[in-house]
Design a protein around this motif. Structure first.
Motif: not given
Length: 166
Positions: A99-109, A111-117, A153-155
């Motif tokens: 998942g992509c998110h504007p706060e992805g840098a924080r969210k990917r570290e 947890g949560g089910l939908n997040r950037p790798p 988002m593009a990917a």
């Protein structure tokens, strides 16, 4: 156990699952997949008990492949026949959907089910295009690559986020 106590109580004021005798926590694994030892996989593949369970579940009064629809509980039933205890390992924080998110840098570290790798991801689920696979591969490798939302988002969606005109 505490996170599942009282589970089900909010559904039309029903009695909670644990008060009705449900075994908590769930007596089976759930998620994006399973990793079996060679011995356990061999047991499941060759077990007369498992074959009998599948035959019974696909009986004349059931849809032929009904047992495949609920793979988590089906796998749990199979493992109840295992000749040795089965050890479950929680890798939940390392398994997620892409998942992509504007706060992805924080969210990917965090947890949560939908997040950037990130390079802490073990399994990333719901990758639907070659560009998304490339994006995931770039971010799960050992070197930490900064998260860029537009790139994600593009990917993932095939389109870039529109920037407001100034």
């Amino acid at each position: 156990h505490a996170s599942l106590s009282n589970f089900g109580a909010s559904w039309n004021n029903q009695v909670p699952c644990d008060a009705r005798g449900a075994v908590l926590p769930f007596p089976y694994a759930t998620g994006a997949g399973y990793i079996f030892s060679a011995a356990l996989l061999s047991f499941v593949a060759n077990s007369a008990e498992v074959r009998g369970w599948v035959a019974d579940a696909a009986g004349s009064d059931h849809e032929q492949l009904q047992w495949q629809k609920y793979e988590d509980t089906t796998t749990a039933y199979w493992l109840t026949y295992a000749p040795q205890p089965v050890t479950y390992i929680d890798i939940g924080p390392m398994v997620h959907d892409l998942g992509c998110h504007p706060e992805g840098a924080r969210k990917r570290e965090g947890g949560g089910l939908n997040r950037p790798p990130s390079n802490a991801s073990f399994v990333v689920h719901n990758i639907k295009s070659p560009a998304a696979f490339d994006f995931v591969w770039k971010h799960v490798r050992g070197d930490a690559v900064p998260y860029e939302h537009d790139e994600c988002m593009a990917a993932v969606t095939g389109r870039r986020r529109r920037r407001p005109r100034t």
